[in-house]
Motif scaffolding. Structure first.
Motif, PDB file in Angstrom:
ATOM      1  N   PRO A  94      -0.774   6.800   5.659  1.00  0.00           N
ATOM      2  CA  PRO A  94      -0.281   5.527   5.720  1.00  0.00           C
ATOM      3  C   PRO A  94      -1.412   4.384   5.757  1.00  0.00           C
ATOM      4  O   PRO A  94      -2.343   4.822   6.566  1.00  0.00           O
ATOM      5  CB  PRO A  94       0.480   5.097   7.134  1.00  0.00           C
ATOM      6  CG  PRO A  94      -0.116   6.288   7.760  1.00  0.00           C
ATOM      7  CD  PRO A  94      -0.589   7.480   6.933  1.00  0.00           C
ATOM      8  N   GLY A 102       4.823   2.884   9.526  1.00  0.00           N
ATOM      9  CA  GLY A 102       4.424   3.151   7.968  1.00  0.00           C
ATOM     10  C   GLY A 102       4.542   4.647   7.981  1.00  0.00           C
ATOM     11  O   GLY A 102       5.390   5.076   6.841  1.00  0.00           O
ATOM     12  N   HIS A 149       5.602  -0.915   4.608  1.00  0.00           N
ATOM     13  CA  HIS A 149       5.494  -0.041   3.826  1.00  0.00           C
ATOM     14  C   HIS A 149       6.489   0.246   2.425  1.00  0.00           C
ATOM     15  O   HIS A 149       6.121   0.575   1.376  1.00  0.00           O
ATOM     16  CB  HIS A 149       5.195   1.589   4.135  1.00  0.00           C
ATOM     17  CG  HIS A 149       3.703   1.667   5.018  1.00  0.00           C
ATOM     18  ND1 HIS A 149       3.243   0.915   5.913  1.00  0.00           N
ATOM     19  CD2 HIS A 149       2.605   2.237   4.585  1.00  0.00           C
ATOM     20  CE1 HIS A 149       2.159   1.005   6.123  1.00  0.00           C
ATOM     21  NE2 HIS A 149       1.700   2.004   5.482  1.00  0.00           N
ATOM     22  N   ARG A 201       0.672   2.176   0.969  1.00  0.00           N
ATOM     23  CA  ARG A 201       0.984   0.921   1.500  1.00  0.00           C
ATOM     24  C   ARG A 201       1.637   0.029   0.385  1.00  0.00           C
ATOM     25  O   ARG A 201       1.497   0.494  -0.841  1.00  0.00           O
ATOM     26  CB  ARG A 201      -0.411   0.514   2.042  1.00  0.00           C
ATOM     27  CG  ARG A 201      -1.303   0.023   1.273  1.00  0.00           C
ATOM     28  CD  ARG A 201      -2.655  -0.649   1.789  1.00  0.00           C
ATOM     29  NE  ARG A 201      -3.884  -0.535   1.259  1.00  0.00           N
ATOM     30  CZ  ARG A 201      -3.877  -1.666   0.431  1.00  0.00           C
ATOM     31  NH1 ARG A 201      -3.407  -2.750   0.459  1.00  0.00           N
ATOM     32  NH2 ARG A 201      -5.259  -1.859  -0.275  1.00  0.00           N
ATOM     33  N   ASN A 202       2.012  -1.051   0.862  1.00  0.00           N
ATOM     34  CA  ASN A 202       2.568  -1.953   0.066  1.00  0.00           C
ATOM     35  C   ASN A 202       2.167  -3.368   0.173  1.00  0.00           C
ATOM     36  O   ASN A 202       1.617  -3.886   1.289  1.00  0.00           O
ATOM     37  CB  ASN A 202       4.173  -2.079   0.342  1.00  0.00           C
ATOM     38  CG  ASN A 202       5.075  -1.870  -1.062  1.00  0.00           C
ATOM     39  OD1 ASN A 202       4.673  -2.550  -2.152  1.00  0.00           O
ATOM     40  ND2 ASN A 202       6.099  -1.136  -1.017  1.00  0.00           N
ATOM     41  N   ARG A 232       0.754   1.476  11.777  1.00  0.00           N
ATOM     42  CA  ARG A 232       0.672   2.802  10.850  1.00  0.00           C
ATOM     43  C   ARG A 232       1.716   3.786  11.288  1.00  0.00           C
ATOM     44  O   ARG A 232       2.166   4.788  10.259  1.00  0.00           O
ATOM     45  CB  ARG A 232      -0.796   3.253  11.160  1.00  0.00           C
ATOM     46  CG  ARG A 232      -1.819   2.381  10.043  1.00  0.00           C
ATOM     47  CD  ARG A 232      -2.918   3.102   9.947  1.00  0.00           C
ATOM     48  NE  ARG A 232      -3.865   3.243  11.182  1.00  0.00           N
ATOM     49  CZ  ARG A 232      -4.939   3.862  11.513  1.00  0.00           C
ATOM     50  NH1 ARG A 232      -5.327   4.727  10.682  1.00  0.00           N
ATOM     51  NH2 ARG A 232      -5.490   3.898  12.709  1.00  0.00           N
TER      52      ARG A 232
END
Length: 385
Positions: free
Chosen positions: A344, A370, A315, A300-301, A367
């Motif tokens: 994710p 992602g 993401h 993840r980011n 998600r």
């Protein structure tokens, strides 16, 4: 890499048939209904595993097999707790589940101050706001020492927020901070949290490390015998919080953990979000440095602010070069032939996610977006080879 999905079992509003439509093949879950410190019965492990297999998945990672707070505090006779942990490991291994993600964060797991912070083009995300956390610690919890942990700007903003906050606002902040705890146990009100924190009075970084060393000494040999992989999850956020030390927040911390018991069974969950919230961490470099001990990845980011605040980004849109991190993990797979599961993590709530009422940070559509983005990065990087 194995595409996996976190599922909260009977507590989850997202069903296994719905997860199947994401394309993921692995499930990451735990027996969240078992109180911390008790043995996970083999029959219950087998039943949950059978349910997962019947739906067409493999149970690829346990997240988490929780560590009792007494172990983290080093409190009293811990022989039964360690024996229970090893027995749970054995019961998992007997049912073919051999990777365990865990953390050594005192009292709380991931911590956020906002569960539905707005995202620019719609939807919402999890956010950690330094000023609101300072308001909670100083003005709601009454921890005067917290003033030393925040910038003057954050302290000023904390006072303003608290003065304007309604009782509903304050309740929402407490709820957000408590929401990172998995399963159904150990939620606190303000009085309960104050009492729980007393158990950690006098425990500093060196003490917590010593208690962690003891845990590793007790369980890593069992993991070796069982053919299991333990992988610690980094601290989230990667900073001391509520006066509690955090000891898995940087490259130096990870080096200490992996050297504490130098064994392949003592590994790392590479969480790009937790490590990415520390501005001193170079994530691609850390991924390359520790790739041989990475047994699981949370991809993840985050997007960071100068005052220590951060929020979950899409993401591929935050501060971390996700493609470079994934490339390091793919290179490790190519070098060794082992396959690293990933999932994710902490997606945005998008479209009708909010109506579903899932665990904070774990919506379906966010998600799914992602996972699709990460799948595309992986496909592109494989094409280069």
């Amino acid at each position: 890499m194995i595409e996996s999905w976190r599922w909260y079992g009977p507590f989850d509003k997202i069903t296994l048939p719905e997860i199947a439509q994401t394309g993921a093949t692995g499930i990451v879950t735990a027996l969240h209904e078992i109180p911390y410190g008790e043995v996970w019965p083999s029959a219950l492990v087998a039943s949950r595993n059978g349910e997962i297999r019947a739906a067409g998945f493999d149970w690829v990672v346990v997240e988490s097999l929780p560590i009792h707070e007494r172990i983290k505090r080093g409190e009293g006779d811990l022989s039964e707790l360690f024996a229970n942990y090893r027995q749970s490991m054995a019961n998992l291994a007997a049912n073919g589940v051999k990777t365990i993600c865990y953390n050594f964060m005192p009292l709380l797991d991931w911590t956020r101050t906002d569960l539905t912070a707005p995202v620019a083009r719609g939807g919402s995300c999890l956010r950690f706001e330094a000023a609101k956390m300072a308001a909670f610690e100083i003005h709601m919890l009454g921890r005067a020492e917290a003033e030393a942990d925040y910038t003057p700007e954050a302290l000023q903003m904390a006072a303003i927020w608290f003065q304007k906050a309604s009782e509903t606002d304050r309740d929402a902040l407490l709820h957000a901070i408590m929401s990172g705890l998995p399963g159904a146990f150990d939620r606190y009100d303000i009085a309960g949290l104050r009492q729980a924190l007393k158990g950690y009075e006098g425990i500093g970084r060196a003490d917590l490390r010593a208690n962690y060393q003891r845990f590793l000494d007790e369980v890593v040999p069992a993991a070796e015998d069982l053919g299991m992989a333990l992988c610690v999850h980094p601290d989230d956020p990667p900073r001391d919080i509520l006066g509690l030390p955090r000891i898995v927040s940087s490259g130096a911390d990870i080096t200490w953990v992996l050297n504490a018991v130098d064994s392949p069974a003592n590994g790392l969950t590479f969480c790009t979000g937790s490590l990415g919230a520390n501005p001193t961490n170079d994530l691609p470099a850390l991924a390359r440095q520790f790739a041989d001990r990475v047994h699981f990845a949370h991809l993840r980011n985050v997007r960071k602010d100068p005052d220590g605040s951060f929020e979950e980004a899409a993401h591929l849109e935050g501060d971390t070069d996700m493609a470079a991190v994934i490339a390091a993990l793919l290179d490790e797979q190519k070098r060794t032939g082992r396959i690293i599961p990933f999932r994710p993590d902490h997606g945005h709530e998008l479209l009708w996610d909010a109506e579903k009422g899932t665990h904070p940070g774990y919506p379906l559509i966010g998600r799914l977006r992602g996972l699709a983005e990460l799948r595309g990065v992986i496909a592109g990087l494989r094409h280069r080879d």
